[in-house]
Design an enzyme around this catalytic site. Structure first.
Site, PDB file in Angstrom:
ATOM      1  N   LYS A 100       0.691  -1.216   0.074  1.00 35.79           N
ATOM      2  CA  LYS A 100       0.088  -0.053  -0.260  1.00 35.79           C
ATOM      3  C   LYS A 100       0.798   1.319  -0.136  1.00 35.79           C
ATOM      4  O   LYS A 100       0.727   2.310  -0.612  1.00 35.79           O
ATOM      5  CB  LYS A 100      -0.881  -0.277   1.310  1.00 35.79           C
ATOM      6  CG  LYS A 100      -1.760   1.226   1.363  1.00 35.79           C
ATOM      7  CD  LYS A 100      -2.575   1.097   2.475  1.00 35.79           C
ATOM      8  CE  LYS A 100      -3.235   2.636   2.682  1.00 35.79           C
ATOM      9  NZ  LYS A 100      -4.574   2.539   3.770  1.00 35.79           N
ATOM     10  N   HIS A 113      -5.923 -35.313 -33.831  1.00 31.67           N
ATOM     11  CA  HIS A 113      -7.264 -34.532 -33.808  1.00 31.67           C
ATOM     12  C   HIS A 113      -7.926 -34.759 -32.471  1.00 31.67           C
ATOM     13  O   HIS A 113      -9.418 -34.670 -32.421  1.00 31.67           O
ATOM     14  CB  HIS A 113      -8.034 -34.535 -34.982  1.00 31.67           C
ATOM     15  CG  HIS A 113      -7.393 -33.985 -36.079  1.00 31.67           C
ATOM     16  ND1 HIS A 113      -6.623 -32.498 -36.212  1.00 31.67           N
ATOM     17  CD2 HIS A 113      -7.052 -34.564 -37.242  1.00 31.67           C
ATOM     18  CE1 HIS A 113      -6.064 -32.309 -37.339  1.00 31.67           C
ATOM     19  NE2 HIS A 113      -6.394 -33.726 -38.175  1.00 31.67           N
TER      20      HIS A 113
END
Length: 531
Positions: free
Chosen positions: A140, A288
């Site tokens: 902060k 695939h």
């Protein structure tokens, strides 16, 4: 804002990796070190002068270290603003030092709860309280305070201290963002633990349907991929942040080959999943995202030979998964001039196999070799599938079905050899896109019908792929047969046994058709759709 010189630092870490050279660099720059507990002892043993935070605050550590840094003299020194006269006056009035650096890495909560057999008491004691508070306070106040939460940040901080006499605002802001990300991830891991284990002290594991009210996935980027499913799509690979090291594709080690593509990763994951589900030494070939070949055998070489022979045309350019070590004999099969392989995943590769695979075939060093480590049976994971505006979550369909629930529903009973093939086919068919049909014999795939809108079409495709190899083979279906027409097709092709879930309104017609052709059939009572 100008650089902020580091004069006083609070250090409290559970991970001491890289700490000694970092603190040596800080002290050489004139930084005074304040610390607690194990970190203080470690640094003093390393020869550094360290101020005991308990001495500085005038308040002793208590409750087995649960309370040690939660004190106004600590947090005022972290949160004070150098451009606020009132803040500076308060520091003077209460004899508080400013802290320009806070280095904290948190109690290892994620690693603790990932251990087998961890107790709730152990988990609770590894919830860090002071650490996140220190990190958030420093982040902060990043305009004046530098916060470090990872060993990877040490070098960057020291570089600025040594070159500029302090840290830049750009660096402090970057570190603050990483700090808030770390505490957010940490809090989410704790929340997930409580959601997973429930509130009862006696509840060892949650029920399968215990879905939390809120779901938060924590993912860390592993790499940006060349492109996605198609070249015009961008893509990246992410790792679940709280996932512990184990045999999976994301944490596998690439031994050789080109950069992995999006489609490679999808197919490798499917190949590994199938190989893990098969008995004995096994290999699977993926094209695939569907298997075009799979086999279980007495050696890796025999398994991959039979897997490729299941559909050599489709196997060309495929991706391969093993549940065993790839040795020189298996590598010799793979480098046959008729083969072309994109990628291989296996628990291990022998040095001889790596040499063969990367030097002898026409594809040489292009083949991607992924070593995932020893495979083991794991509890079902959650599967997530994105929808427009939301997400579906389900328990993964990864555990074998209890064969005690299987029923032989025909007059003809399967032989021992047929039963082995039925078990093999049933293990594979759950990995095939629905509607799914597989033909198998000698624990090897002969034909696959995948992703068809009609089950009749799936049967026809699988039988066409198998050709003459369908005679005497078994057929596995991921869901029930709604009509007897598929059985008639199978009988005409020479299928000897069928395995399917059952549950159709016309089960009796399907059973009658099998009996008419002396085909053995098993109902498993469990469906395996894969959409």
């Amino acid at each position: 804002m100008s650089n902020v010189a580091l004069k006083n630092a609070i250090i409290s870490v559970s991970d001491k990796l890289g700490l000694t050279p970092f603190v040596a660099g800080l002290t050489a720059a004139g930084v005074k070190i304040y610390s607690t507990g194990g970190t203080r002892k470690y640094l003093r043993d390393e020869g550094f002068e360290v101020v005991d935070i308990a001495e500085y605050t005038g308040f002793p550590e208590m409750m087995d270290g649960r309370v040690k840094t939660l004190h106004p003299r600590i947090f005022a020194g972290i949160l004070s603003r150098q451009n606020h006269p009132a803040d500076l006056a308060a520091l003077v009035e209460h004899q508080i030092q400013q802290f320009q650096l806070v280095l904290v890495n948190l109690y290892p909560f994620e690693a603790t709860v990932a251990r087998a057999g961890v107790t709730d008491a152990e988990a609770i004691e590894n919830i860090d309280i002071g650490g996140p508070s220190l990190i958030r306070a420093a982040a902060k106040n990043h305009a004046f305070t530098t916060v470090a939460t990872s060993t990877e940040q040490y070098a960057e901080i020291l570089a600025e201290v040594n070159s500029a006499g302090g840290t830049s605002l750009a660096l402090r802001r970057k570190l603050a963002g990483e700090a808030f990300e770390r505490t957010a991830r940490y809090d989410r891991a704790i929340a997930n633990y409580f959601a997973r284990t429930g509130t009862s002290e006696n509840q060892d594991s949650p029920p399968a349907d215990a879905f939390p009210e809120s779901l938060h996935l924590q993912l860390s980027r592993v790499q940006v991929l060349r492109y996605g499913e198609n070249p015009h799509q961008s893509a990246a690979l992410y790792r679940l942040a709280d996932e512990q090291p184990k045999a999976n594709l994301v944490q596998a080690r690439q031994l050789a080959g080109k950069e992995l593509s999006y489609n490679n990763l999808l197919d490798l994951d499917a190949a590994l999943a199938i190989a893990k589900s098969l008995p004995n030494l096994a290999a699977a070939v993926i094209k695939h995202n569907n298997p075009c070949g799979a086999s279980s055998a007495e050696s890796a070489a025999v398994a991959i030979r039979r897997a490729i022979d299941g559909d050599p045309q489709s196997a060309f350019g495929g991706v391969i998964g093993f549940n065993c070590t790839v040795d020189a004999a298996a590598a010799d099969v793979l480098v046959d001039p008729a083969n072309f392989v994109e990628a291989i995943v296996a628990p291990h590769f022998t040095p001889e196999a790596v040499e063969i695979l990367t030097t002898r075939p026409k594809w040489k060093a292009n083949v991607r070799l992924m070593e995932c480590g020893e495979l083991g049976q794991t509890a079902p994971q959650w599967e997530h599938r994105r929808l427009s505006g939301g997400m579906l979550v389900q328990q993964a369909d990864s555990l074998p079905d209890p064969q005690s629930e299987w029923q032989i529903v025909t007059a003809t009973r399967p032989t021992a050899a047929q039963m082995a093939d039925l078990q093999f086919g049933w293990a594979v068919v759950r990995h095939v896109k629905s509607n799914a049909i597989v033909i198998a014999q000698n624990r090897s795939l002969s034909g696959v019908g995948a992703g068809q809108m009609s089950r009749v079409d799936a049967v026809e495709i699988a039988l066409k792929k198998a050709g003459e190899r369908a005679r005497g083979a078994i057929l596995a279906s991921d869901a029930f047969f709604p009509f007897a027409d598929s059985i008639q097709q199978a009988a005409a092709a020479g299928i000897s046994a069928v395995i399917q879930p059952g549950g159709s309104r016309r089960d009796e017609e399907v059973i009658a058709a099998c009996n008419a052709h002396q085909i053995a059939m098993i109902f498993t009572g469990r469906r395996h759709f894969k959409h």
